[in-house]
Each structure stands twice: as structure tokens, then as C-alpha cells.
Design a protein around this motif. Structure first.
Motif, PDB file in Angstrom:
ATOM      1  N   VAL A 432       0.857  -1.187   0.000  1.00  0.00           N
ATOM      2  CA  VAL A 432       0.000   0.000   0.000  1.00  0.00           C
ATOM      3  C   VAL A 432       0.893   1.237   0.000  1.00  0.00           C
ATOM      4  N   ASP A 433       0.663   2.144  -0.959  1.00  0.00           N
ATOM      5  CA  ASP A 433       1.339   3.442  -0.994  1.00  0.00           C
ATOM      6  C   ASP A 433       0.305   4.515  -0.690  1.00  0.00           C
ATOM      7  N   ALA A 434       0.581   5.342   0.302  1.00  0.00           N
ATOM      8  CA  ALA A 434      -0.342   6.419   0.656  1.00  0.00           C
ATOM      9  C   ALA A 434       0.446   7.703   0.850  1.00  0.00           C
ATOM     10  N   SER A 435      -0.046   8.786   0.253  1.00  0.00           N
ATOM     11  CA  SER A 435       0.631  10.086   0.361  1.00  0.00           C
ATOM     12  C   SER A 435      -0.406  11.171   0.587  1.00  0.00           C
ATOM     13  N   LEU A 436       0.008  12.218   1.282  1.00  0.00           N
ATOM     14  CA  LEU A 436      -0.866  13.363   1.512  1.00  0.00           C
ATOM     15  C   LEU A 436      -0.004  14.610   1.608  1.00  0.00           C
ATOM     16  N   ARG A 437      -0.449  15.664   0.932  1.00  0.00           N
ATOM     17  CA  ARG A 437       0.290  16.920   0.943  1.00  0.00           C
ATOM     18  C   ARG A 437      -0.703  18.068   0.966  1.00  0.00           C
ATOM     19  N   TYR A 438      -0.382  19.074   1.757  1.00  0.00           N
ATOM     20  CA  TYR A 438      -1.177  20.301   1.775  1.00  0.00           C
ATOM     21  C   TYR A 438      -0.318  21.432   1.225  1.00  0.00           C
ATOM     22  N   ASP A 439      -0.819  22.104   0.174  1.00  0.00           N
ATOM     23  CA  ASP A 439      -0.127  23.239  -0.436  1.00  0.00           C
ATOM     24  C   ASP A 439      -0.959  24.500  -0.264  1.00  0.00           C
ATOM     25  N   ARG A 440      -0.286  25.577   0.071  1.00  0.00           N
ATOM     26  CA  ARG A 440      -0.944  26.875   0.200  1.00  0.00           C
ATOM     27  C   ARG A 440      -0.097  27.913  -0.535  1.00  0.00           C
ATOM     28  N   ASP A 441      -0.712  28.610  -1.472  1.00  0.00           N
ATOM     29  CA  ASP A 441       0.008  29.506  -2.380  1.00  0.00           C
ATOM     30  C   ASP A 441      -0.625  30.893  -2.295  1.00  0.00           C
ATOM     31  N   ALA A 442       0.047  31.829  -1.625  1.00  0.00           N
ATOM     32  CA  ALA A 442      -0.444  33.202  -1.475  1.00  0.00           C
ATOM     33  C   ALA A 442       0.193  34.076  -2.549  1.00  0.00           C
ATOM     34  N   ARG A 443      -0.653  34.767  -3.331  1.00  0.00           N
ATOM     35  CA  ARG A 443      -0.165  35.557  -4.464  1.00  0.00           C
ATOM     36  C   ARG A 443      -0.631  37.010  -4.332  1.00  0.00           C
ATOM     37  N   GLU A 444       0.283  37.900  -4.677  1.00  0.00           N
ATOM     38  CA  GLU A 444      -0.007  39.332  -4.622  1.00  0.00           C
ATOM     39  C   GLU A 444       0.476  39.971  -5.914  1.00  0.00           C
ATOM     40  N   ASN A 445      -0.425  40.645  -6.610  1.00  0.00           N
ATOM     41  CA  ASN A 445      -0.120  41.267  -7.901  1.00  0.00           C
ATOM     42  C   ASN A 445      -0.271  42.777  -7.791  1.00  0.00           C
ATOM     43  N   THR A 446       0.750  43.515  -8.236  1.00  0.00           N
ATOM     44  CA  THR A 446       0.717  44.976  -8.223  1.00  0.00           C
ATOM     45  C   THR A 446       0.730  45.495  -9.654  1.00  0.00           C
ATOM     46  N   THR A 447      -0.233  46.342  -9.977  1.00  0.00           N
ATOM     47  CA  THR A 447      -0.313  46.936 -11.308  1.00  0.00           C
ATOM     48  C   THR A 447       0.724  48.046 -11.430  1.00  0.00           C
ATOM     49  N   LEU A 448       1.624  47.920 -12.387  1.00  0.00           N
ATOM     50  CA  LEU A 448       2.676  48.905 -12.611  1.00  0.00           C
ATOM     51  C   LEU A 448       2.488  49.651 -13.928  1.00  0.00           C
ATOM     52  N   THR A 449       1.396  49.421 -14.609  1.00  0.00           N
ATOM     53  CA  THR A 449       1.119  50.110 -15.871  1.00  0.00           C
ATOM     54  C   THR A 449       0.872  51.594 -15.618  1.00  0.00           C
ATOM     55  N   PRO A 450       1.564  52.460 -16.343  1.00  0.00           N
ATOM     56  CA  PRO A 450       1.264  53.893 -16.203  1.00  0.00           C
ATOM     57  C   PRO A 450      -0.207  54.168 -16.533  1.00  0.00           C
ATOM     58  N   ALA A 451      -0.761  55.199 -15.884  1.00  0.00           N
ATOM     59  CA  ALA A 451      -2.195  55.472 -15.997  1.00  0.00           C
ATOM     60  C   ALA A 451      -2.645  55.662 -17.440  1.00  0.00           C
ATOM     61  N   ASN A 452      -1.815  56.309 -18.261  1.00  0.00           N
ATOM     62  CA  ASN A 452      -2.242  56.595 -19.635  1.00  0.00           C
ATOM     63  C   ASN A 452      -2.276  55.360 -20.525  1.00  0.00           C
ATOM     64  N   PHE A 453      -1.777  54.210 -20.016  1.00  0.00           N
ATOM     65  CA  PHE A 453      -1.827  52.976 -20.801  1.00  0.00           C
ATOM     66  C   PHE A 453      -2.823  51.967 -20.230  1.00  0.00           C
ATOM     67  N   LEU A 454      -3.475  52.301 -19.126  1.00  0.00           N
ATOM     68  CA  LEU A 454      -4.400  51.352 -18.512  1.00  0.00           C
ATOM     69  C   LEU A 454      -5.660  51.194 -19.358  1.00  0.00           C
ATOM     70  N   PRO A 455      -6.123  49.946 -19.589  1.00  0.00           N
ATOM     71  CA  PRO A 455      -7.369  49.747 -20.324  1.00  0.00           C
ATOM     72  C   PRO A 455      -8.566  50.013 -19.404  1.00  0.00           C
ATOM     73  N   ASN A 456      -9.395  50.955 -19.761  1.00  0.00           N
ATOM     74  CA  ASN A 456     -10.611  51.248 -19.008  1.00  0.00           C
ATOM     75  C   ASN A 456     -11.809  51.042 -19.922  1.00  0.00           C
ATOM     76  N   VAL A 457     -12.611  50.032 -19.606  1.00  0.00           N
ATOM     77  CA  VAL A 457     -13.748  49.640 -20.435  1.00  0.00           C
ATOM     78  C   VAL A 457     -15.029  50.048 -19.721  1.00  0.00           C
ATOM     79  N   PRO A 458     -15.927  50.773 -20.411  1.00  0.00           N
ATOM     80  CA  PRO A 458     -17.201  51.166 -19.787  1.00  0.00           C
ATOM     81  C   PRO A 458     -17.938  49.950 -19.221  1.00  0.00           C
ATOM     82  N   GLY A 459     -18.437  50.125 -17.998  1.00  0.00           N
ATOM     83  CA  GLY A 459     -19.155  49.041 -17.348  1.00  0.00           C
ATOM     84  C   GLY A 459     -18.289  48.150 -16.490  1.00  0.00           C
ATOM     85  N   PHE A 460     -16.957  48.357 -16.518  1.00  0.00           N
ATOM     86  CA  PHE A 460     -16.033  47.564 -15.712  1.00  0.00           C
ATOM     87  C   PHE A 460     -15.202  48.502 -14.843  1.00  0.00           C
ATOM     88  N   PRO A 461     -14.782  48.019 -13.656  1.00  0.00           N
ATOM     89  CA  PRO A 461     -13.992  48.886 -12.766  1.00  0.00           C
ATOM     90  C   PRO A 461     -12.739  49.382 -13.484  1.00  0.00           C
TER      91      PRO A 461
END
Length: 727
Positions: A432-461
Motif C-alpha cells: 500500500v502506498d499512501a501520500s498526503l500533501r497540503y499546499d498553500r500559495d499566497a499571491r499578490e499582484n501589483t499593477t505597474l502600468t502607467p495610468a495613460n496605458f491602462l485599459p478602461n472599459v465602460p461598465g467595468f472597474p
């Protein structure tokens, strides 16, 4: 494209292979030992050294003798010999997608497979496609392996082991030329440098003009230069304590984005005609320290690793034609080109304890952590015929190449895991082979696009420079396998496993852009994927090991698998999720040694997928993207003495890749592809001279089709000669 029957006749004319008509085929076991290798193959894919034929898992293994006989120097070489596993190479050096049993990969996605080199898992998919330097063994483990290898082992694991330092001074030099016109060299040197201290160093160099003509620039579109260097210092500090220090660098220079636009993936009629050759520069660095202590109560191991990946791409933009002929120029009076930049650095740490391997109950427990810093920028520039300005972290200020679109994001991620697995040998027949693993992946994304290049679509934040988005993905990954050996040479196994692949962030604002262009399933965040697999398998061989036969069958339920979408509106490459896909298939393989020195190998893998749920109409019931219906492998490997000191070596590898779908709409599918590779040479006691050819019959096909009609040409025939000298 030649038919299977035609190719079979050609192969028969080549002399070696198709006496293997009596063979079944291989998908779940080893690429057979070479003619001079009749020893038992040991594998470590389940974290312990075991006989390949006894291990309860679907593994294809390549020993050092097989690697040499088959001329394996890059991942595509061994993947092409592995049933139910495919590699899609496209766009740039870092975009190589591994597909195992229908678990796929896409641009900028997490890998579909854990790639472990000398005990350290690669941190980014852009690392995978590099030359294999001084390799002892390769193992391809199929099916979800998250319980053993953590997140991203959702399709399986590829275990690559380098050759170890030697007790005596020894080395090898290989040099050759190809029809590129290119030249290459590989070398290694190993031996002692002090009492209880040994070293090994190996390097490679390859320089070729290329193989795919760019008829507009009158030069090849795929020139290629790559330098690799690996070093290993091994200190046996005490009989119980080992210190292993490794370092590696890989520097690659080539080109990217030489697409054609067609409606049918089988259309190979168009030449490459980009007016910007562009660049594709990729630098990889790694340093690893492993400390291992052996004692009567078990083995304690600490592995610390640091990785750095950078890749800059520039080239033509849609629709990849010279400026006056481009679609944008004809409608709007200007053309575009593009630049993309990736910068990833990561450190990882693993602590592991393994109990003694000679006990009925064997246990491994441990902890793992990895911190990753990632930056990516993409953008289009106005093409004025003055080349492409490489864009790294700020938009172009070049008046001859003004920036049109620009997006940039940075990520700060930290993942950790706790894991354990046990092997319980109830008696000589049951395990019998038995294995168990718990993974936790915390991700943080920062927008670095200059304001004049940001896509702004009506109806979306609206997008905001400096915006921080956070998500945590976690999962339990269990695996359970039961094994029964009714006879010494028969292994039956069955089990269930669960795999997990982290989600992540598309670049800021693409959800709104996708929705405004009528594209469903693409949002600013793509979700984590979960795959659950049931598998049964059989392994058997004769007592003299002259005949081996293996088979397995599997069924997988995948939730939130990835698919790729290119948004022309802001020139971004994005990932969407397919809510549910069902994948099922089987593999069979056989190896026969009918005569001394002759190995005949056959393997067949079948995969059927079906999209069960999707947010858009007309997609449910389709095949999942990038999956081939089947793979067929046939190999003949021969080594025969010509004199007391001289051997003849010959090998033929044939691979047929079945019908392949590339998008969720199944808008086009590629016809089966038949490829033949050959090697013929002579070998003395410490030297060899070998001629080789890959894609012997110069089959023209497209390696990939992506939404929008983008196709990327596969490499045509490559042939040459190489000489090796051992000392």
C-alpha cells in the motif's frame, strides 16, 4: 504529409525497425534499455530507489545508455519517445508546453508537470526548454503527483538526474556539425580534488544559422545560439554527512514571433515574411545546496535553491507581414511590432526525513517553502521600419518606435507545503502506498502600468496604477495506490490521486477587454485547477528480461483547466478556465530483444477528452485544447561488434502523433504527423563517430495553432555528424 503506410514502407527500407509487428506498444514503462544494457533499471520517481518493473506507477525511464543511443540532448527528444506525452514548442524559447494524458499548459501559465532537476523543482515554465547537460537518467511519471511533488505536478513529474562526480579523473568531449549550418560541442570533466571532495563540470555550446527561411529578410528566422555550464562539488564530510553544492547557467539567443496567419492549422504553404527579425534572449541561473545526513533511524535532507529567469522578446506584430502588406497599415496607415519582458527570481527550501528503506513500513515526511518575485511587461510599438526597441520596465521613448500599448505587473508570491507518504509492504505480494500533501500559495499582484496605458472599459472597474490584488490558492493532495504481485515478474496496481495547480493573475483589465470583445471565460484572475484520476496498471516481463509488456488505463476529471486567448485589443496573452473536462485513455508498451544487441520497442497511448461545462455556447462536447488523440512509437536499436574493438551502432525512432485540437471551439484540428529520426555510427573503446537525422523525411507541419489563426512552424529536417572521445 506522408501516410502511415508509406512511412512504414520507408522504415522497412531503412532496415531496422518494423520486425516489431509482433509487439504491442509502450506508454506506461521505460524506453527500453539499450542493447548493451541488460541490468535492472532503478527509478526514484516515488522518492525511493526501486526497480522500474516493480514500482506501482506509470513511468517511462531513460538510462544514460538510452540517452546516448537515442541522441537525447533536449526535452523534445525524450518526450518524442514517450507515449501519451507531447511537447508544443512555439513563439519563443520559454513557451514550450508539456501535455501529459490530456493535462495541458499555456503561455504564462503554471506548468502542467513538476520538473525536478537533481532534486530541485524548476520554478517557472520558461526554464524547461534548455539543453540537457551531462544527464544520467530521465524519468517521466504520469498522472497527478501532487502528493509527492506539490502544486503543478497535476499532470505528472519529470525527474532529471545529472551524472555524479567520479572517484578518478575522467571526461568526455563531443563535437559536431549540422545542416544549419551549425556547430556544437559538449564536454565534461570529473574527478577528485582533495580527500573526500570530488567535482564535476560540464558545458555545451550550439550555434546555428537556422532552418526556417524568412523570405522577406533573406535569412533564416530561427538562428540559435546557446551556452550552458553546470558544476557540482561533492564533499563527504563524514561517513554520515554529505554536502552537495551545484550551480548552473544557461544563456540563449534566438528570435521569436515569426508567425503566419491561416484559418487551417494544416496550411503550411506560407513562408515566414516578418520584416522585424527581433530577438529572444533568455538567461537562466541556478544555485543549490543539499546537505544530507544518514543514520540508523533514517536520512535527513535539507535542500536550498535559488533561481533567476529573465527573457526579453521583440518581433513583428499582427499580422506578421511587411509594413505595406500588413492589415493594420492597409486600414489605419500604420503597422505595429511588439516587445515582452519576463523577470523571475525565486528561492526555495525543503526539509525532508526518510525512514530506512529496508523496513516493511517506510515513511517520508517534510516541509517545503518557495518565495517568488515575478515581473512581466507586454506592449505594442508603432513599426516605422526602424526595428524594435526592447521594452523592459518603462514604455519606449524612442521617436522612431513609439509605444502604442503597454501593460506591466509585478507579483510577490509565497507558497508552502507539508507532506508525508508511506509505503507499507504487508507481505511479498501486497503493498500500500499512501501520500498526503497540503499546499498553500499566497499571491499578490501589483499593477505597474502607467495610468495613460491602462485599459478602461465602460461598465467595468477602471484600472489603477499601484493597484494590489491578492488571492490565496490551497488544496489537499492525496494519493493512494494498492499493489499486488501474483508472481515475481507480474505487478498489478490501481489507485486514486488528486492534483492541484495554482491560479493566478492575467494582466490588469483584461477581463473587461475580453468581455467587450465577446470573449467568455477570461477574467483578470484565472482559477486554480484540480484534477482527480483513477488508474489501473499491469507490468510484466520474462525472467530473462528479453520481453517486457506493460499496460495502464485512466480516467481524469479536471476542473478549471487552462486555455489560451490572445486579446488583440491590448496585445495581451491571457488564460481562461474550462469549468469541467473529462479525460480518459490508456497506454500499452512492449520491449523485445529477439537477438543479441537488437532492441525492438513499441508504445501506444490514447487520450480522449470532452469539455463538460463551459460559459459560452457551442463548446460543450468539444475536445480540450492541445490534446492529441493518440501517440504511436516504434523504435529499433542495434549494436553489433564489427571487430574486437569496433562496434556498429544504429537506431531508428518513428513517432505518429494523432489528430490534435488547439482551441476550445475546435475551429481547426491538425492531421496526424509522422516523424522519423535516425542515427548510424561506429564506436571504439573510447570514441565514436555518428551520423544523425531528425525529421528524416522533412515533414512540414505547424507546431501550434492559437486563436486568431496564429501558426508557428515546426523545425524541418536537421541532419549532421558528431564525434565523441572519452578519457
Amino acid at each position: 504529409m506522408k501516410s502511415l503506410g508509406t512511412l512504414s514502407r520507408l522504415l522497412a527500407g531503412s532496415a531496422l525497425l518494423l520486425a516489431s509487428g509482433a509487439l504491442a506498444q509502450t506508454t506506461t514503462t521505460p524506453a527500453a534499455p539499450t542493447a548493451t544494457d541488460d541490468t535492472e533499471i532503478l527509478v526514484t520517481a516515488l522518492r525511493r530507489s526501486e526497480s522500474l518493473q516493480n514500482v506501482p506507477a506509470s513511468i517511462t525511464a531513460f538510462t544514460s545508455k538510452t540517452i546516448e543511443a537515442a541522441g537525447i540532448v533536449r526535452p523534445a527528444d525524450f518526450i518524442g519517445l514517450t507515449p501519451n506525452v507531447n511537447l508544443v514548442q512555439t513563439q519563443n524559447a520559454g513557451s514550450s508546453f508539456v501535455i501529459i494524458r490530456g493535462i495541458t499548459q499555456a503561455r504564462n501559465s503554471e506548468p502542467s508537470v513538476a520538473v525536478v532537476v537533481d532534486g530541485v523543482q524548476q520554478v517557472n515554465a520558461a526554464q524547461f526548454n534548455q539543453e540537457l547537460v551531462d544527464i544520467e537518467q530521465i524519468e517521466v511519471l504520469k498522472g497527478p503527483q501532487g502528493a509527492l511533488y506539490g502544486r503543478n505536478a497535476i499532470g505528472g513529474a519529470i525527474i532529471i538526474t545529472s551524472k555524479a562526480p567520479t572517484d578518478e579523473l575522467a571526461g568526455k568531449i563531443t563535437a559536431g556539425v549540422d545542416n544549419g549550418f551549425g556547430y556544437f560541442a559538449r564536454a565534461n570533466l570529473s574527478g577528485p580534488i582533495a580527500e573526500n571532495v570530488k567535482f564535476r563540470i560540464a558545458g555545451t555550446w550550439y550555434d546555428t544559422d537556422g532552418f526556417i527561411p524568412n523570405t522577406f529578410l533573406n535569412e533564416d528566422a530561427d538562428p540559435f545560439k546557446e551556452f550552458n555550464l553546470r558544476g557540482n562539488l561533492l564533499w563527504q564530510a563524514t561517513p554520515e554527512l554529505t554536502v552537495d553544492l551545484r550551480g548552473a547557467v544557461s544563456l540563449l539567443r534566438t528570435q521569436a514571433f515569426y508567425y503566419n496567419i491561416v484559418s487551417d492549422v494544416n496550411d503550411v504553404s506560407l513562408p515566414v515574411r516578418v520584416n522585424n527579425a527581433g530577438i529572444n534572449d533568455r538567461d537562466l541561473y541556478n544555485a543549490t545546496l543539499r546537505i544530507q545526513h544518514d543514520s540508523d533511524i533514517g536520512t535527513f535532507t535539507s535542500t536550498t535553491s535559488y533561481d533567476k529567469v529573465t527573457e526579453i522578446l521583440t518581433g513583428d506584430g499582427f499580422n506578421f507581414l511587411p509594413i505595406p502588406e500588413s492589415l493594420l497599415f492597409q486600414f489605419f496607415g500604420f503597422d505595429i511590432n511588439q516587445s515582452q519582458y519576463l523577470d523571475v527570481s525565486a528561492w526555495s527550501q525543503e526539509f525532508r526525513y526518510a525512514s530506512p528503506a529496508d523496513k516493511p513500513l517506510q515513511v517520508i515526511v517534510g516541509a517545503y517553502g518557495i518565495g517568488t518575485q515575478r515581473y512581466i511587461s507586454t506592449g505594442n510599438l508603432i513599426d516605422t521600419g526602424n526595428g524594435v526597441t526592447p521594452i523592459y520596465r518603462t514604455p519606449s521613448t524612442n521617436p522612431l518606435n513609439p509605444q502604442q500599448t503597454f501593460l506591466a505587473d509585478s507579483q510577490d508570491n509565497f507558497a508552502w507545503a507539508l507532506f508525508g507518504n508511506a509505503i507499507w509492504k504487508l507481505n511479498d505480494q501486497l503493498r500500500v502506498d499512501a501520500s498526503l500533501r497540503y499546499d498553500r500559495d499566497a499571491r499578490e499582484n501589483t499593477t505597474l502600468t502607467p495610468a495613460n496605458f491602462l485599459p478602461n472599459v465602460p461598465g467595468f472597474p477602471p484600472g489603477v496604477t499601484g493597484q494590489v490584488r491578492k488571492r490565496t490558492f490551497d488544496a489537499w493532495q492525496p494519493k493512494l495506490t494498492l499493489t499486488w504481485k501474483p508472481a515475481d515478474n507480474v505487478t498489478l496496481f490501481g489507485g486514486w490521486s488528486r492534483g492541484f495547480r495554482s491560479g493566478g493573475f492575467n494582466q490588469t483589465g483584461v477581463g473587461g477587454v475580453a468581455a467587450s470583445n465577446g470573449i467568455v471565460g477570461v477574467n483578470d484572475i484565472f482559477e486554480a485547477e484540480i484534477a482527480e484520476t483513477f488508474e489501473i496498471g499491469l507490468k510484466t516481463q520474462t525472467a530473462d528480461r528479453l520481453l517486457t509488456f506493460n499496460a495502464s488505463a485512466f480516467t481524469t476529471k479536471s476542473e478549471n483547466s487552462y486555455f489560451f486567448v490572445f486579446l488583440a485589443a491590448n496585445s495581451t496573452q491571457n488564460l481562461g478556465n474550462v469549468p469541467e473536462t473529462r479525460i480518459k485513455g490508456f497506454e500499452v508498451d512492449a520491449t523485445l530483444r529477439p537477438l543479441p544487441g537488437l532492441d525492438l520497442i513499441a508504445g501506444f497511448g490514447y487520450t480522449d477528452s470532452e469539455i463538460k461545462r463551459f460559459p459560452g455556447p457551442g463548446v460543450v462536447g468539444n475536445q480540450a485544447p492541445l490534446i492529441s488523440r493518440y501517440t504511436l512509437n516504434l523504435t529499433g536499436n542495434y549494436r553489433r561488434p564489427l571487430t574486437e574493438t569496433l562496434d556498429l551502432t544504429a537506431r531508428v525512432d518513428y513517432r505518429r502523433t494523432g489528430r490534435t485540437w488547439f482551441d476550445v471551439e475546435n475551429s481547426t484540428s491538425r492531421d496526424p504527423i509522422d516523424l522519423v529520426d535516425t542515427r548510424l555510427g561506429v564506436a571504439g573503446r573510447n570514441w565514436s563517430l555518428t551520423g544523425f537525422a531528425s525529421n528524416l523525411f522533412n515533414i512540414k507541419y505547424n507546431a501550434e495553432f492559437s486563436p486568431g489563426g496564429f501558426v508557428f512552424k515546426a523545425r524541418p529536417r536537421r541532419y549532421g555528424v558528431e564525434a565523441s572521445f572519452n578519457f
